[in-house]
Every structure is written in structure tokens, then in C-alpha cells.
Design a protein around this motif. Structure first.
Motif, PDB file in Angstrom:
ATOM      1  N   LYS A   1       0.819  -1.209   0.000  1.00  0.00           N
ATOM      2  CA  LYS A   1       0.000   0.000   0.000  1.00  0.00           C
ATOM      3  C   LYS A   1       0.854   1.261   0.000  1.00  0.00           C
ATOM      4  O   LYS A   1       0.376   2.330  -0.345  1.00  0.00           O
ATOM      5  N   LYS A   2       2.106   1.143   0.420  1.00  0.00           N
ATOM      6  CA  LYS A   2       2.969   2.323   0.495  1.00  0.00           C
ATOM      7  C   LYS A   2       3.399   2.794  -0.884  1.00  0.00           C
ATOM      8  O   LYS A   2       3.465   3.992  -1.149  1.00  0.00           O
ATOM      9  N   ASN A   3       3.693   1.836  -1.774  1.00  0.00           N
ATOM     10  CA  ASN A   3       4.218   2.191  -3.095  1.00  0.00           C
ATOM     11  C   ASN A   3       3.661   1.222  -4.141  1.00  0.00           C
ATOM     12  O   ASN A   3       4.401   0.436  -4.734  1.00  0.00           O
ATOM     13  N   PRO A   4       2.349   1.267  -4.377  1.00  0.00           N
ATOM     14  CA  PRO A   4       1.740   0.313  -5.325  1.00  0.00           C
ATOM     15  C   PRO A   4       2.385   0.398  -6.705  1.00  0.00           C
ATOM     16  O   PRO A   4       2.594   1.477  -7.238  1.00  0.00           O
ATOM     17  N   GLY A   5       2.708  -0.763  -7.252  1.00  0.00           N
ATOM     18  CA  GLY A   5       3.322  -0.811  -8.569  1.00  0.00           C
ATOM     19  C   GLY A   5       4.832  -0.666  -8.565  1.00  0.00           C
ATOM     20  O   GLY A   5       5.502  -1.059  -9.506  1.00  0.00           O
ATOM     21  N   HIS A   6       5.373  -0.071  -7.501  1.00  0.00           N
ATOM     22  CA  HIS A   6       6.824   0.050  -7.319  1.00  0.00           C
ATOM     23  C   HIS A   6       7.519   0.658  -8.538  1.00  0.00           C
ATOM     24  O   HIS A   6       8.609   0.245  -8.925  1.00  0.00           O
ATOM     25  N   LYS A   7       6.904   1.700  -9.130  1.00  0.00           N
ATOM     26  CA  LYS A   7       7.468   2.309 -10.335  1.00  0.00           C
ATOM     27  C   LYS A   7       8.770   3.051 -10.061  1.00  0.00           C
ATOM     28  O   LYS A   7       9.553   3.290 -10.974  1.00  0.00           O
ATOM     29  N   GLY A   8       9.004   3.441  -8.809  1.00  0.00           N
ATOM     30  CA  GLY A   8      10.209   4.200  -8.503  1.00  0.00           C
ATOM     31  C   GLY A   8      11.441   3.359  -8.257  1.00  0.00           C
ATOM     32  O   GLY A   8      12.518   3.906  -7.996  1.00  0.00           O
ATOM     33  N   PHE A   9      11.311   2.036  -8.360  1.00  0.00           N
ATOM     34  CA  PHE A   9      12.444   1.156  -8.112  1.00  0.00           C
ATOM     35  C   PHE A   9      13.028   0.629  -9.428  1.00  0.00           C
ATOM     36  O   PHE A   9      12.288   0.216 -10.322  1.00  0.00           O
ATOM     37  N   ILE A  10      14.343   0.627  -9.510  1.00  0.00           N
ATOM     38  CA  ILE A  10      15.053   0.121 -10.680  1.00  0.00           C
ATOM     39  C   ILE A  10      15.890  -1.080 -10.248  1.00  0.00           C
ATOM     40  O   ILE A  10      16.764  -0.933  -9.383  1.00  0.00           O
TER      41      ILE A  10
END
Length: 303
Positions: free
Chosen positions: A17-26
């Protein structure tokens, strides 16, 4: 932090719930300079600095919760993490960074690693690896002895090396939320490799400081390498937004700082070193601590 056995990790990632989809992680294996601000796109120095930080980043696995954890943060009514888990053996996961390495000889005792403790002839030449993480991840010696640091976890197929905990150096800092763990090993090849890598990272940080000094408060680059949800290493890139400063009660000449930033984190990122443009590698980097209404923030440390 991330709770539960490793079999639950996939579920936690999907239900985050904190970062749905995790788009900011590489994923580390996919990271390159195109993910940095444009002024760094032709700069191998910055890319090498981040990749060296990643090589020193470890996954922290703790299998015990100390009976000594306080109910609240000192001087507040804010609940302290894991107080209700005291005495339990529920696994939690965080992140840390190899900070420094020492090598010892026969005159300075014998190795304390698990292999040597079970041996009638423990190694007389050995090393001590120091790992920086957050206090709320590893609180004291009772937790440190049941904490394992995993190096090299880049993807699910990569070979890894594990270090088993020994103790907390001095006493963990609750208010600043930083903790320095010590690990003993008789793997001298690993000791030498980590020692060279720590020195290389400090040298790189110094070179970046010299080259980009004028951009410190313009770009405000903030990079984190962590193990969100206990998964393989991920890189996230953002900016610090503001900071809080105060005088160090123990040293009138030092200033303690805490930063807030947009750089993505998730459960499992706690304890990861916060790399800020212009912050040299010595003596420490601020460890990621948590998030509140102002954003993600780090532990309080010398600037």
C-alpha cells in the motif's frame, strides 16, 4: 521493515500500500546513468559511485526481537517499533551497508564466526566487518546475534555470501536511529575485497564532492539502494526536500541533521544508506528510518 517468512514476500510485494506498482524502483542489474538527472548522463564517476554503494549494500535478516525494546521513543508517547513482538522469533527484513573492515592477527584474539566458535582451533588471523543499519531494525546484542547480513543479492540467481551477527558496536542510537553491527569472519579473501571496496567508495565520494560541490543545493540528488520487501537490490532516485539541524549534545562542534526526501522506499528499505550528492563517504551515511506526513526521512546523524 518487512515482516514474515520469505515465503510471504511475493504476497507483500503485490499487496503493498505504500508504493503500489513500485514504479520508482530500478533493479540494480538494469540501472544505468539514464535514470539520473540529465547533467550526469555523460558521467561514469556518478554511475560508478552508485554501483559501488550497491556492492556494499546488504540485506539484513533478524530472527529475534529484544526484550529490552522500549514501549515508546524516548521522551514521547510515540510507539517504538516491535515492542509488542518482544521475545518472539518472527523474522523481519531490512537493509544495511558495509561501512568498514578491520583485519586482526594472533596477538588480537581469535575469530568469533560460527565456524570458529564450533572449532577447537579457531582462526588466529581474521576480520571484522562493520555494517551500518537502523536501530529499529537491529536494537541490541541479543538481536545482533540472530541477525544475518546477505551480500551480493542482485537477483534470484546471483551467488550470495552471508555473515552471521556478533554484537552491536557500543550502544545503538535510539534517537538518531542508527546502529553499527560487527561481524567476524575468517574468510580473508572476503575481508580484503570488502576493505578495498570501502576505500574505493570513500575515494569516489570525495571525487564527486569535489566535482559537483556547486550543485549540492540545486540538484539535491538523493539515491537509495535497498532490498524492498526483502527482494533483490533495487535503486531509487529522488531529491531531498528539507532538513532539520540541531547541535550535538555530546559535542558542541558537531551538528546533527535529518533529511526528508522523495526517493522511493518500501518495507524492507529501513537501514539503507542515503546517498546525497556532496556527502562524502566518511564517517557515515544517514540510514533510512521511515516516513511521515512530510515524506520519507532518514536517521539523525553528523553531516
Amino acid at each position: 521493515m518487512c515482516y514474515g517468512g520469505e515465503a510471504d514476500l511475493h504476497k507483500h510485494v503485490n499487496n503493498c500500500k505504500k508504493n503500489p506498482g513500485h514504479k520508482g524502483f530500478i533493479p540494480l542489474k538494469d540501472f544505468n546513468i539514464k535514470y539520473l538527472p540529465s547533467r550526469f548522463h555523460d558521467d561514469d564517476l556518478m554511475s560508478e559511485t552508485i554501483k559501488t554503494l550497491a556492492a556494499l549494500t546488504v540485506q539484513v535478516k533478524t530472527k529475534f526481537t529484544s526484550l529490552e525494546r522500549p514501549e515508546f521513543y524516548p521522551g514521547t508517547q510515540v510507539p517504538y517499533p516491535c515492542y509488542n513482538d518482544r521475545g518472539s522469533h518472527v523474522m523481519r527484513l531490512g537493509t544495511g551497508r558495509v561501512w568498514c573492515v578491520y583485519k586482526y592477527t594472533e596477538s588480537e584474539g581469535t575469530c568469533h564466526c560460527a565456524k570458529c566458535q564450533d572449532s577447537a582451533t579457531p582462526s588466529k588471523v581474521w576480520g571484522q566487518v562493520h555494517v551500518l543499519t537502523a536501530t529499529h531494525v537491529v536494537f541490541d546484542d541479543s538481536e545482533a546475534r540472530q541477525t544475518r547480513c546477505v551480500l551480493g543479492f542482485v537477483d534470484n540467481k546471483s551467488p550470495v555470501v552471508s555473515l552471521d551477527g556478533w554484537e552491536v558496536w557500543r550502544k545503538a542510537n535510539i534517537e538518531g536511529d542508527w546502529c553499527r553491527l560487527t561481524y567476524s569472519t575468517c574468510d580473508l579473501e572476503l575481508v580484503d575485497e570488502l576493505d578495498k571496496m570501502c576505500q574505493h567508495f570513500d575515494d569516489l565520494c570525495g571525487e564527486v564532492e569535489d566535482k559537483y560541490r556547486r550543485f549540492h543545493d540545486v540538484v539535491k540528488l538523493t539515491v537509495i539502494v535497498s532490498h524492498p520487501h526483502g527482494c533483490p537490490k533495487q535503486v531509487s532516485v529522488g531529491q531531498w526536500t528539507h532538513k532539520h539541524e540541531r547541535d550535538d549534545d555530546d559535542d558542541d562542534d558537531e551538528t546533527l541533521t535529518r533529511y526528508w526526501y522523495t526517493t522511493c522506499t518500501c518495507p524492507g528499505s529501513s537501514g539503507a544508506s542515503i546517498y546525497r550528492l556532496g556527502h562524502v563517504g566518511w564517517p557515515y551515511h544517514h540510514p533510512h528510518s521511515g516516513s511521515n506526513s512530510e515524506g520519507n526521512y532518514c536517521g539523525e546523524m553528523w553531516d
